[in-house]
Scaffold this motif. Sequence first.
Motif, PDB file in Angstrom:
ATOM      1  N   SER A  56       0.840  -1.203   0.000  1.00 50.59           N
ATOM      2  CA  SER A  56       0.000   0.000   0.000  1.00 50.59           C
ATOM      3  C   SER A  56       0.870   1.246   0.000  1.00 50.59           C
ATOM      4  O   SER A  56       0.472   2.297  -0.524  1.00 50.59           O
ATOM      5  CB  SER A  56      -0.918   0.003   1.224  1.00 50.59           C
ATOM      6  N   TRP A  69       2.632  10.342   2.232  1.00 45.75           N
ATOM      7  CA  TRP A  69       2.047   9.570   3.319  1.00 45.75           C
ATOM      8  C   TRP A  69       2.199  10.279   4.663  1.00 45.75           C
ATOM      9  O   TRP A  69       3.166  11.004   4.881  1.00 45.75           O
ATOM     10  CB  TRP A  69       2.730   8.205   3.410  1.00 45.75           C
ATOM     11  N   THR A 108      -8.377   1.086   1.515  1.00 45.89           N
ATOM     12  CA  THR A 108      -7.043   1.669   1.644  1.00 45.89           C
ATOM     13  C   THR A 108      -6.713   2.573   0.457  1.00 45.89           C
ATOM     14  O   THR A 108      -6.251   3.712   0.630  1.00 45.89           O
ATOM     15  CB  THR A 108      -5.989   0.561   1.768  1.00 45.89           C
ATOM     16  N   THR A 109      -6.964   2.085  -0.743  1.00 47.56           N
ATOM     17  CA  THR A 109      -6.666   2.896  -1.929  1.00 47.56           C
ATOM     18  C   THR A 109      -7.594   4.097  -2.019  1.00 47.56           C
ATOM     19  O   THR A 109      -7.166   5.195  -2.419  1.00 47.56           O
ATOM     20  CB  THR A 109      -6.785   2.036  -3.192  1.00 47.56           C
ATOM     21  N   SER A 167      -6.435   6.719   0.294  1.00 48.60           N
ATOM     22  CA  SER A 167      -5.143   7.253  -0.145  1.00 48.60           C
ATOM     23  C   SER A 167      -5.286   8.374  -1.155  1.00 48.60           C
ATOM     24  O   SER A 167      -4.318   9.114  -1.401  1.00 48.60           O
ATOM     25  CB  SER A 167      -4.290   6.124  -0.742  1.00 48.60           C
ATOM     26  N   THR A 196      -4.748  14.344   7.270  1.00 51.39           N
ATOM     27  CA  THR A 196      -4.158  13.146   6.655  1.00 51.39           C
ATOM     28  C   THR A 196      -3.666  12.167   7.719  1.00 51.39           C
ATOM     29  O   THR A 196      -3.749  10.950   7.523  1.00 51.39           O
ATOM     30  CB  THR A 196      -2.997  13.543   5.738  1.00 51.39           C
TER      31      THR A 196
END
Length: 907
Positions: free
Chosen positions: A248, A255, A624-625, A628, A642
């Motif tokens: 991921s 991130w 998760t994606t 993101s 974030t």
Amino acid sequence: MATWSGQRTRLTMLLHIILFTSLSRAAKVMFTTGTDVDGVTRELAANRYPALYTGDYGDCMGGNSLFSISKFDAAYYADNMTIVLHMDGTSSLRNESLMMRIAVDAYGENRFDKIVNPCNLNIASLCPLLPDVPFRAWVEIRVGPQQIGGIPDIAYEIPDFEGTTRVQIFAGSGQQEAGCFQAAMQNGKSLSHAYVIAPFMGLFTMVAIIASFATAAYGISVPHMRMHHAHSLSVFIVFETFQTIFFSGALSVKWPSILVAWWANFAWSAGFIYAPPFVQSINSFAGVQGKLGHVDGSGPMIINRGEHLLDKIYGRSLMTRGSFNATDPWRYEWGGDPVAPGLPLPGTWSGFPATLAAIGIPAADAFVFGLLWFLIAVALVMLAVIGVKILFEGLAKARLVKEDRLAYFRSYWVGFLGHALLRTLVIGFFMLMTLAIFKFKNRGSVGAIAVAAVVFFVVLMGVTSLVAYGVWCRTRHGTFTITKDRAVFYRSTWRVSIILETRIKEHNLEVKPILSIPVYRLRHNNHDDDYPTVHLDQLYVKRFAWLTARYRRTRWWFFAYYITYSFVRAAFIGGAGDVPLVQVYGVLALDIVNLAISAISKPFEGTRNTAMGVWILGLCKILTTGISIAFLPQLKVNRIITTALGVIIIVIQGFTTVALIILIILSALSSRLSLLRNQEEFTPRWLDKVRIRYFEKMQTKAQDRWKPPRGLVSKDDEIKGPTTPPSPHFSVTGVRRGSKIEDHFDGSTVYNSQQSLREKGSDQSLTEQPRGSQSQAGSARSRLSTGSLPRTGRVSRMSWSSRECADPALLERPDSTLAKRLSGITFTVTPDDGSSMMTRDNARVSGESTTSHVRSQASYRSFRSQSTSRASSIHEKASTPTPTRETFGLPALTRPSTLPEAAEPDE
């Protein structure tokens, strides 16, 4: 004696003095007075840990700084509201007056920014700076509540604080930037505990591997072994879950630092186990040269500007930095070192390089590093399979286990070794493809790129060729047809479901459609009607069980689709990093399509594999994606938000990991049931019914018959109307006459016994027998050896159903009708007139050896000849019984074509 006693006393006193002196020196601590933001004044130890402090540091000018730094430490003490900066190093600048800018950022916002003059801070070594003269700068700046008020209190407690400290040095003569150094801030708390979490998850992975291998190796009937193996948790799903979580971090987004630290716990599953000798030996081959690295919007860039400049920047950094001295009251343990070669600049958490930097591996080393650990894994698999073979051979020779234990595996261990290696290749396929494509995009040395190209071609061509060959071997005897159908969407109890129109017409279902769309179905029609189904074709199972074993009978082809999906996903993750929007949205769309296809197909035969491989893992990928997307640099989302989103991702992936561990435990328990399927006495006893129900459900799933979804009713059932509920009743269908003494002289015992067996019928299920009767001998359970006299008064004779008539091979182990039926080796004897039917087991299979099976065949022929001769002397219409086969699970050592086929052909 006295002399030795005195020497020992003096030696003890000397050791006590040395220990006391060491403790006294180590306990020497300097204190200072400080006042916190609440106005509380207290004495503070000089070597205490600050609220925030820096770790490793790097050159934020990409290697162009004109300073050689041996120490760069910065900290914020919340107990006295002080910022401390400590720098040691040298420079080639001559007689320069300097200005310094100190900036502290936290969660994307500037929290402290100050320009200082070294001369005003009494830093003599920097006022002015002399060439090649070491300098030492110690800056202590007191700040007020208004300067640090932007940092929330939770920042001092939340794991993996996201912040940086940057120092820029400007030369007064040219008024240009002469140096820039940056370090990431931390608070001592982190989610990165790879040395603890990785072994813990590795232990459960080993449990899954052992359970999967045991179900595949135990038994002698290939279809029956496959059926039990299909219900163990797939090791491929275990590794895919861990690799999905780790990769991921390969998306090219910015991130949160907490996510990067979390993913470091799963790096081992993708072959990233940090080992300094590996990193140092791979660096030169992979193209990592120089002392520093930095990250821009496109990824890492390796700096190589010549040995003279590199030595000037960091040539003495590691040699001049002293270790922590406990006796120095002003020394501290916290602090960092120069960032390792090839790693990105500390404080930047962008893309896959940041995820790899969390475990200390340069991005340029990623492919070679992963390849080496993959080859090590292949070697370990080989050693494990060969070790099990040698171990059981040795135990059998030493008579510590039964001679026929794992007889099939020990005879065909080479085939098992091949399956294990090919399965390992499938497990590493996604990882190798992703890292190889990532290497092509980021370049590096020519040798590393050449190795990546060779491995990419060999693995891709090898896996796809094996997959194509597996499909061809199964479909070469038929033709493919494309049929037109419609997918009907209808509302069920709590969701919208999909069903094909052909299913509705075939089963005459009552459906209230919402809408329907045309679809086309590719079907394979086999010309040979007697061709066995895919899981009963023993030759095909022996060749391709490593691909098809865990899939349903009608979804055996799913491996071809999933290999294609894995490669496309690897191409997006590894190769589309230059265009983050395309990469993220492409992976998201691909995962949504995959979940839809998998949910509709329901490819796995086992429930646990379906729950984990289709639903839990599929939803984890999508969520998760999808989250993101907020980390894309173009959106510029607040870093505190974030970080909160990163915590949500950690919760999702954490629940996924917990679910996987629970399923591994359940799989280990169910695998134990499979391994004990030939034992009559099962402990604990209360699980015995659970075991039988588990085997019955396993057999039903192996047939893979289509059932209408819950909530759909067939119109044919409505026409028949509801059935009348049964009422209590009693009926006598026949009377059994007991055996008398005179019956033994005219053969009436056999006649009455057969009449009793005929009245009893063949519908008495073995699962309905009392628990206590299962442990009795076969002759004691047989009604054919039961007469009207007590045991002491019976005439000494031999019953054709007694154990005295059986082959000695059947007496090697305790008789267990239940165990034989559960192991899939039985036959049925049925007279031609259909007047009676009796089921006897073909072989004692608690050890499931081929020898026992051959001996049982001889016993069966002897039994058939005896029963035929006796029946013909009493009943003239009785004819020679013909054997047929029926099984609880699947038959052993027989041609699959003799077995009852499922209702539908393979699709």
